[in-house]
Motif scaffolding. Structure first.
Motif, PDB file in Angstrom:
ATOM      1  N   ALA A  30     -42.232  -4.608   3.242  1.00  0.00           N
ATOM      2  CA  ALA A  30     -42.347  -3.497   4.190  1.00  0.00           C
ATOM      3  C   ALA A  30     -42.341  -4.012   5.631  1.00  0.00           C
ATOM      4  CB  ALA A  30     -43.622  -2.698   3.920  1.00  0.00           C
ATOM      5  N   VAL A  31     -43.038  -5.104   5.874  1.00  0.00           N
ATOM      6  CA  VAL A  31     -43.053  -5.704   7.209  1.00  0.00           C
ATOM      7  C   VAL A  31     -41.651  -6.191   7.575  1.00  0.00           C
ATOM      8  CG1 VAL A  31     -43.919  -7.650   8.575  1.00  0.00           C
ATOM      9  CG2 VAL A  31     -45.500  -6.307   7.186  1.00  0.00           C
ATOM     10  N   ASN A  32     -40.982  -6.817   6.619  1.00  0.00           N
ATOM     11  CA  ASN A  32     -39.625  -7.303   6.875  1.00  0.00           C
ATOM     12  C   ASN A  32     -38.666  -6.162   7.198  1.00  0.00           C
ATOM     13  OD1 ASN A  32     -40.221 -10.011   6.631  1.00  0.00           O
ATOM     14  ND2 ASN A  32     -39.764 -10.075   4.445  1.00  0.00           N
ATOM     15  N   GLU A  33     -38.818  -5.029   6.514  1.00  0.00           N
ATOM     16  CA  GLU A  33     -37.977  -3.865   6.816  1.00  0.00           C
ATOM     17  C   GLU A  33     -38.182  -3.409   8.258  1.00  0.00           C
ATOM     18  OE1 GLU A  33     -38.496  -0.673   4.009  1.00  0.00           O
ATOM     19  OE2 GLU A  33     -38.168  -2.014   2.301  1.00  0.00           O
ATOM     20  N   LYS A  34     -39.433  -3.380   8.671  1.00  0.00           N
ATOM     21  CA  LYS A  34     -39.744  -2.977  10.050  1.00  0.00           C
ATOM     22  C   LYS A  34     -39.178  -3.995  11.047  1.00  0.00           C
ATOM     23  CE  LYS A  34     -42.479   0.625   9.232  1.00  0.00           C
ATOM     24  NZ  LYS A  34     -42.059   1.975   9.535  1.00  0.00           N
ATOM     25  N   LEU A  35     -39.268  -5.273  10.697  1.00  0.00           N
ATOM     26  CA  LEU A  35     -38.725  -6.314  11.577  1.00  0.00           C
ATOM     27  C   LEU A  35     -37.210  -6.193  11.717  1.00  0.00           C
ATOM     28  CD1 LEU A  35     -40.839  -9.417  10.477  1.00  0.00           C
ATOM     29  CD2 LEU A  35     -40.850  -8.317  12.723  1.00  0.00           C
ATOM     30  N   VAL A  36     -36.532  -5.904  10.612  1.00  0.00           N
ATOM     31  CA  VAL A  36     -35.077  -5.735  10.648  1.00  0.00           C
ATOM     32  C   VAL A  36     -34.719  -4.528  11.514  1.00  0.00           C
ATOM     33  CG1 VAL A  36     -33.075  -5.101   9.228  1.00  0.00           C
ATOM     34  CG2 VAL A  36     -34.621  -6.910   8.466  1.00  0.00           C
ATOM     35  N   GLU A  37     -35.461  -3.451  11.341  1.00  0.00           N
ATOM     36  CA  GLU A  37     -35.224  -2.251  12.157  1.00  0.00           C
ATOM     37  C   GLU A  37     -35.449  -2.558  13.638  1.00  0.00           C
ATOM     38  OE1 GLU A  37     -36.810   2.361  12.670  1.00  0.00           O
ATOM     39  OE2 GLU A  37     -37.524   1.164  10.977  1.00  0.00           O
ATOM     40  N   ARG A  38     -36.476  -3.331  13.918  1.00  0.00           N
ATOM     41  CA  ARG A  38     -36.785  -3.687  15.313  1.00  0.00           C
ATOM     42  C   ARG A  38     -35.688  -4.570  15.902  1.00  0.00           C
ATOM     43  NH1 ARG A  38     -41.335  -6.833  18.301  1.00  0.00           N
ATOM     44  NH2 ARG A  38     -41.876  -5.311  19.889  1.00  0.00           N
ATOM     45  N   GLN A  39     -35.171  -5.498  15.117  1.00  0.00           N
ATOM     46  CA  GLN A  39     -34.076  -6.354  15.587  1.00  0.00           C
ATOM     47  C   GLN A  39     -32.818  -5.533  15.856  1.00  0.00           C
ATOM     48  OE1 GLN A  39     -33.887  -9.257  12.451  1.00  0.00           O
ATOM     49  NE2 GLN A  39     -35.341 -10.646  13.463  1.00  0.00           N
ATOM     50  N   LYS A  40     -32.560  -4.560  14.997  1.00  0.00           N
ATOM     51  CA  LYS A  40     -31.405  -3.682  15.192  1.00  0.00           C
ATOM     52  C   LYS A  40     -31.560  -2.900  16.501  1.00  0.00           C
ATOM     53  CE  LYS A  40     -28.906   0.153  13.151  1.00  0.00           C
ATOM     54  NZ  LYS A  40     -28.989   1.276  12.232  1.00  0.00           N
ATOM     55  N   LEU A  41     -32.753  -2.392  16.749  1.00  0.00           N
ATOM     56  CA  LEU A  41     -33.019  -1.678  18.006  1.00  0.00           C
ATOM     57  C   LEU A  41     -32.812  -2.596  19.203  1.00  0.00           C
ATOM     58  CD1 LEU A  41     -36.173   0.520  17.346  1.00  0.00           C
ATOM     59  CD2 LEU A  41     -33.935   1.303  18.096  1.00  0.00           C
ATOM     60  N   GLU A  42     -33.241  -3.833  19.068  1.00  0.00           N
ATOM     61  CA  GLU A  42     -33.077  -4.799  20.157  1.00  0.00           C
ATOM     62  C   GLU A  42     -31.599  -5.016  20.473  1.00  0.00           C
ATOM     63  OE1 GLU A  42     -35.043  -9.089  21.415  1.00  0.00           O
ATOM     64  OE2 GLU A  42     -35.105  -8.457  19.324  1.00  0.00           O
TER      65      GLU A  42
END
Length: 157
Positions: A30-42
């Protein structure tokens, strides 16, 4: 209690009675999913910032052209203005050129505002994700400490 909290973060719509045995892996996923989403936003924000820089550059160029047209208008009412269309220079009326530049500046200003709005929206979501990730990681650490305590107590008895 902490494990149930982590599980509710991972999948709030699933009942806790159906928890699988490896809750730590689920929490990490779940944390990794959020991190991937955050990287995409970046990456999206970076692209929007590049677009914004291009728009600002276009606005500056058009403002310089407008200033030049104003100088031509002040110095001579019969100034000859040329407009480049591909490799050809075409004669253009001073008032038409001024109107075109003003419309371009309006359009570019609108695009700048739109792009700044997109950036602001994405920055807000980026910060929300950062906070959520931090909360999830903190909950995972607390759960790991509790699990270690329970394991130590079971080993001692």
């Amino acid at each position: 209690h902490e494990l149930a909290f982590i599980y509710s973060i991972i999948s709030p719509n699933k009942p806790t009675s159906k928890m699988t045995t490896n809750i730590g892996a689920q929490a990490a996923d779940a944390v990794n999913e959020k991190l991937v989403e955050r990287q995409k936003l970046e990456q999206e924000m970076y692209a929007h910032h590049q677009d914004l820089q291009t728009l600002i550059s276009q606005r500056n160029e058009n403002e310089m052209v407008k200033e030049e047209l104003e100088i031509c208008e002040k110095e001579s009412s019969d100034a000859t203005i040329y407009k480049q269309v591909g490799p050809v220079l075409l004669k253009n009326d001073l008032s038409d050129a001024t109107d075109t530049i003003e419309k371009r500046l309006e359009f570019i200003s609108g695009e700048i505002k739109k792009t700044e709005g997109l950036i602001s929206k994405k920055e807000g979501r980026y910060e929300e994700l950062g906070k959520a990730i931090q909360e999830m990681q903190n909950a995972m650490q607390k759960a790991a400490v509790e699990a270690a305590k329970v394991a130590a107590q079971q080993a001692a008895s």
